[in-house]
Design a protein around this motif. Structure first.
Motif, PDB file in Angstrom:
ATOM      1  N   PHE A 176       5.086  15.642  -2.011  1.00 12.59           N
ATOM      2  CA  PHE A 176       5.120  15.029  -0.542  1.00 12.59           C
ATOM      3  C   PHE A 176       3.463  14.865  -0.565  1.00 12.59           C
ATOM      4  O   PHE A 176       3.075  14.213   0.864  1.00 12.59           O
ATOM      5  N   MET A 177       3.071  16.027   0.087  1.00 15.20           N
ATOM      6  CA  MET A 177       1.638  16.309  -0.009  1.00 15.20           C
ATOM      7  C   MET A 177       0.433  15.696  -0.496  1.00 15.20           C
ATOM      8  O   MET A 177      -0.386  15.098  -0.166  1.00 15.20           O
ATOM      9  N   SER A 178       1.094  15.593  -1.863  1.00 16.43           N
ATOM     10  CA  SER A 178      -0.378  14.492  -2.290  1.00 16.43           C
ATOM     11  C   SER A 178      -0.071  12.729  -2.189  1.00 16.43           C
ATOM     12  O   SER A 178      -1.189  12.410  -2.191  1.00 16.43           O
ATOM     13  N   GLN A 179       0.996  13.243  -1.381  1.00 18.77           N
ATOM     14  CA  GLN A 179       0.882  10.964  -0.654  1.00 18.77           C
ATOM     15  C   GLN A 179       0.214  10.949   0.204  1.00 18.77           C
ATOM     16  O   GLN A 179      -0.607  10.309   0.573  1.00 18.77           O
ATOM     17  N   ALA A 180      -0.054  11.857   0.996  1.00 20.84           N
ATOM     18  CA  ALA A 180      -1.027  11.843   2.114  1.00 20.84           C
ATOM     19  C   ALA A 180      -2.469  11.785   1.650  1.00 20.84           C
ATOM     20  O   ALA A 180      -3.317  11.040   2.015  1.00 20.84           O
ATOM     21  N   VAL A 181      -3.052  12.385   0.244  1.00 19.23           N
ATOM     22  CA  VAL A 181      -4.411  12.757   0.108  1.00 19.23           C
ATOM     23  C   VAL A 181      -4.658  11.290  -0.627  1.00 19.23           C
ATOM     24  O   VAL A 181      -5.268  10.614  -0.361  1.00 19.23           O
ATOM     25  N   ALA A 182      -3.331  10.667  -1.177  1.00 20.13           N
ATOM     26  CA  ALA A 182      -3.074   9.251  -1.698  1.00 20.13           C
ATOM     27  C   ALA A 182      -3.659   8.210  -0.652  1.00 20.13           C
ATOM     28  O   ALA A 182      -4.633   7.105  -0.518  1.00 20.13           O
ATOM     29  N   ILE A 183      -3.100   8.046   0.549  1.00 17.12           N
ATOM     30  CA  ILE A 183      -3.114   7.064   1.660  1.00 17.12           C
ATOM     31  C   ILE A 183      -4.454   7.725   1.986  1.00 17.12           C
ATOM     32  O   ILE A 183      -5.598   6.333   2.783  1.00 17.12           O
ATOM     33  N   SER A 228      -4.812  10.685  14.031  1.00 20.30           N
ATOM     34  CA  SER A 228      -4.423   9.830  13.468  1.00 20.30           C
ATOM     35  C   SER A 228      -3.939  10.417  12.097  1.00 20.30           C
ATOM     36  O   SER A 228      -2.826  10.840  11.358  1.00 20.30           O
ATOM     37  N   TYR A 229      -4.756  11.177  11.157  1.00 21.02           N
ATOM     38  CA  TYR A 229      -4.913  12.173   9.733  1.00 21.02           C
ATOM     39  C   TYR A 229      -4.033  13.413  10.361  1.00 21.02           C
ATOM     40  O   TYR A 229      -3.488  14.325   9.515  1.00 21.02           O
ATOM     41  N   THR A 230      -4.147  14.280  11.082  1.00 21.63           N
ATOM     42  CA  THR A 230      -3.098  15.263  11.801  1.00 21.63           C
ATOM     43  C   THR A 230      -1.729  14.642  12.083  1.00 21.63           C
ATOM     44  O   THR A 230      -0.781  15.646  10.892  1.00 21.63           O
ATOM     45  N   GLN A 231      -1.204  13.926  11.881  1.00 20.55           N
ATOM     46  CA  GLN A 231      -0.589  13.438  12.394  1.00 20.55           C
ATOM     47  C   GLN A 231       0.854  12.641  10.781  1.00 20.55           C
ATOM     48  O   GLN A 231       1.361  12.671  10.292  1.00 20.55           O
ATOM     49  N   LEU A 232      -1.254  12.371  10.254  1.00 19.41           N
ATOM     50  CA  LEU A 232      -0.439  11.988   8.219  1.00 19.41           C
ATOM     51  C   LEU A 232      -0.182  13.218   7.898  1.00 19.41           C
ATOM     52  O   LEU A 232       1.351  13.343   7.326  1.00 19.41           O
ATOM     53  N   TYR A 233      -0.835  13.978   8.140  1.00 22.90           N
ATOM     54  CA  TYR A 233      -0.696  15.619   6.994  1.00 22.90           C
ATOM     55  C   TYR A 233       0.240  15.949   7.409  1.00 22.90           C
ATOM     56  O   TYR A 233       1.062  16.644   6.269  1.00 22.90           O
ATOM     57  N   VAL A 234       0.864  15.888   8.336  1.00 25.92           N
ATOM     58  CA  VAL A 234       1.740  16.974   9.091  1.00 25.92           C
ATOM     59  C   VAL A 234       3.525  16.468   9.012  1.00 25.92           C
ATOM     60  O   VAL A 234       4.632  16.889   9.038  1.00 25.92           O
ATOM     61  N   GLY A 235       2.839  14.751   9.213  1.00 27.88           N
ATOM     62  CA  GLY A 235       4.610  14.495   8.768  1.00 27.88           C
ATOM     63  C   GLY A 235       4.537  14.224   7.394  1.00 27.88           C
ATOM     64  O   GLY A 235       6.022  15.413   7.321  1.00 27.88           O
ATOM     65  N   PHE A 236       4.164  14.433   6.440  1.00 26.40           N
ATOM     66  CA  PHE A 236       4.602  14.355   4.943  1.00 26.40           C
ATOM     67  C   PHE A 236       4.677  15.538   4.540  1.00 26.40           C
ATOM     68  O   PHE A 236       5.300  15.990   3.975  1.00 26.40           O
ATOM     69  N   ALA A 237       3.958  17.244   5.487  1.00 26.20           N
ATOM     70  CA  ALA A 237       4.423  18.681   5.172  1.00 26.20           C
ATOM     71  C   ALA A 237       5.953  18.795   5.544  1.00 26.20           C
ATOM     72  O   ALA A 237       6.607  19.774   4.759  1.00 26.20           O
ATOM     73  N   VAL A 238       6.223  17.940   7.010  1.00 26.41           N
ATOM     74  CA  VAL A 238       7.221  17.926   7.150  1.00 26.41           C
ATOM     75  C   VAL A 238       8.318  17.686   6.278  1.00 26.41           C
ATOM     76  O   VAL A 238       9.394  18.627   5.959  1.00 26.41           O
ATOM     77  N   THR A 245       0.657  -1.157   0.000  1.00 23.58           N
ATOM     78  CA  THR A 245      -0.020   0.534   0.011  1.00 23.58           C
ATOM     79  C   THR A 245       0.859   1.232  -0.275  1.00 23.58           C
ATOM     80  O   THR A 245       2.130   0.680   0.361  1.00 23.58           O
ATOM     81  N   VAL A 246       0.420   2.871  -0.800  1.00 27.05           N
ATOM     82  CA  VAL A 246       1.319   3.720  -0.393  1.00 27.05           C
ATOM     83  C   VAL A 246       1.514   4.297   1.549  1.00 27.05           C
ATOM     84  O   VAL A 246       2.834   4.079   1.313  1.00 27.05           O
ATOM     85  N   ARG A 247       0.605   3.732   2.182  1.00 28.17           N
ATOM     86  CA  ARG A 247       1.098   4.112   3.407  1.00 28.17           C
ATOM     87  C   ARG A 247       1.714   3.533   4.005  1.00 28.17           C
ATOM     88  O   ARG A 247       2.802   3.881   4.560  1.00 28.17           O
ATOM     89  N   ARG A 248       1.777   1.604   3.581  1.00 26.61           N
ATOM     90  CA  ARG A 248       3.196   1.116   4.196  1.00 26.61           C
ATOM     91  C   ARG A 248       4.259   1.010   3.042  1.00 26.61           C
ATOM     92  O   ARG A 248       5.736   0.756   3.981  1.00 26.61           O
ATOM     93  N   PHE A 249       3.929   1.835   2.063  1.00 27.69           N
ATOM     94  CA  PHE A 249       5.358   1.874   1.402  1.00 27.69           C
ATOM     95  C   PHE A 249       6.093   3.099   1.679  1.00 27.69           C
ATOM     96  O   PHE A 249       7.745   2.769   2.482  1.00 27.69           O
TER      97      PHE A 249
END
Length: 382
Positions: free
Chosen positions: A301-308, A267-277, A229-233
């Motif tokens: 990188f932000m597109s990866q969070a959207v895809a997840i 969970s999703y706040t951490q996801l989007y902040v993580g990819f923003a960082v 999955t994209v998340r696991r990648f």
């Protein structure tokens, strides 16, 4: 300001000075005014570095990324945690506060340069299994690994520079789509492969000299078979070296917003902040190449969070539907989706480099160039 008009950055002295200043500041455990003053000094050093160049755009991008990683590391250690009081290593027999100042500075330099926290109390989640093989078995294994990565890099870069790639990239029709994954893998191989090659050589050398043990050198990447999955990648396979920064900043934002751990909002706040960082870290590379390119790496990188997010929604729908899908088929579909998405989104990260005609040097040229830069920084050559 173009590359030719900017002063040359002495890479080794700069990073040595920046990290030593940060370690000394942390060792003193100053109060808020002291941390503010120290942060201003560090920011001045960083700003001066971004006004310089290494002389080559590809190297500027890499060094710019590393500088921004140091910036976020300084922010984490100065403002989000208190490492002297909160961090411990598995081999520590006394508290860091009781160490002599010089020993404490060295202890902190080890923290600064150990982003995965191997053996430390801040060890990141989903770290690859720590090796347990005998010393010389491990050394041989890492040398063979370095050889495999070298051959992979050489093959990929041979393809990058071959007329075959130009033919397929300019051609239309099904063959262009079939060859696109190979082209993308070849383009990204310089970063992925060089990190793995350097890690393997460093591990083999350090263990052979008795400086470290095999347990301190888990693989730099997780199992590629886990990336279905994209998340696991990103979470389990590739993003290992940035997990401390992305996770720490994500959790800090959740605490600031009052979000409870384990909730979907958290969970999703951490996801989007993580990819923003992660995006901002790579914007450091943009900035050092050219101020006009700052931010061009961020959308990828932000597109990866959207895809997840989309991926999680689909997985949730399938699970709630009660449809039983064989595991092998689910994994096959996951691999196909992850590869397809990376092929679709990769141009967001790759195409900007064409604006300045970035070219990736060969493995040998890159290695020799890095050694020459360090020697010049030390004043050994002119």
């Amino acid at each position: 300001m173009d590359v030719e008009s900017r002063p040359r950055l002495s890479i080794f002295p700069f990073f040595a000075l920046l990290q030593t200043c940060l370690a000394c500041l942390l060792a003193l455990s100053p109060r808020r005014p002291g941390r503010i003053a120290g942060s201003v000094v560090l920011a001045t050093l960083v700003a001066a570095a971004y006004c310089c160049t290494t002389g080559e755009a590809p190297r500027d991008y890499s060094i710019g990324n590393l500088i921004m990683i140091q910036v976020f590391t300084a922010y984490l250690l100065l403002w989000l945690v208190n490492p002297v009081h909160e961090y411990r290593h598995e081999h520590d027999y006394t508290a860091a506060t009781k160490l002599p100042f010089v020993r404490r500075v060295w202890w902190l330099l080890c923290i600064i340069n150990n982003p995965r926290g191997v053996g430390w109390s801040y060890e990141v989640a989903h770290l690859p299994t720590r090796p347990s093989s005998p010393k010389w078995t491990f050394v041989v294994h890492k040398l063979l690994s370095a050889l495999r990565w070298y051959l992979f890099l050489d093959l990929a870069q041979t393809y990058n520079q071959s007329p075959l790639r130009s033919i397929y990239d300019s051609a239309g029709g099904p063959q262009a789509y079939l060859m696109r994954p190979i082209s993308i893998i070849a383009r990204f191989s310089s970063l992925v492969g060089l990190l793995a090659l350097e890690n393997s050589l460093a591990a083999a050398t350090s263990v052979a000299l008795g400086i470290t043990t095999p347990r301190e050198w888990p693989d730099i990447y997780g199992h590629w078979s886990d990336a279905y999955t994209v998340r696991r990648f990103w979470g389990r396979t590739y993003h290992q070296l940035l997990r401390r920064l992305t996770a720490s900043c994500g959790k800090a934002c959740c605490r600031a917003l009052g979000l409870r751990p384990g909730t979907r909002a958290s969970s999703y706040t951490q996801l989007y902040v993580g990819f923003a960082v992660s995006g901002f870290l790579h914007c450091g590379g943009d900035l050092m190449v050219s101020p006009y390119l700052f931010g061009t790496s961020f959308p990828f990188f932000m597109s990866q969070a959207v895809a997840i997010t989309f991926e999680d929604a689909i997985i949730g729908i399938v699970r709630r539907s009660g449809v039983k899908i064989p595991l092998n088929l689910a994994h096959f579909a996951g691999y196909a989706w992850a590869i397809t998405w990376l092929c679709i989104s990769a141009p967001l990260y790759v195409n900007w480099s064409l604006l300045i005609s970035l070219t990736v040097p060969s493995v040998t040229t890159a290695f020799v160039g890095s050694v020459a830069t360090v020697m010049k920084s030390l004043g050994l050559v002119h």
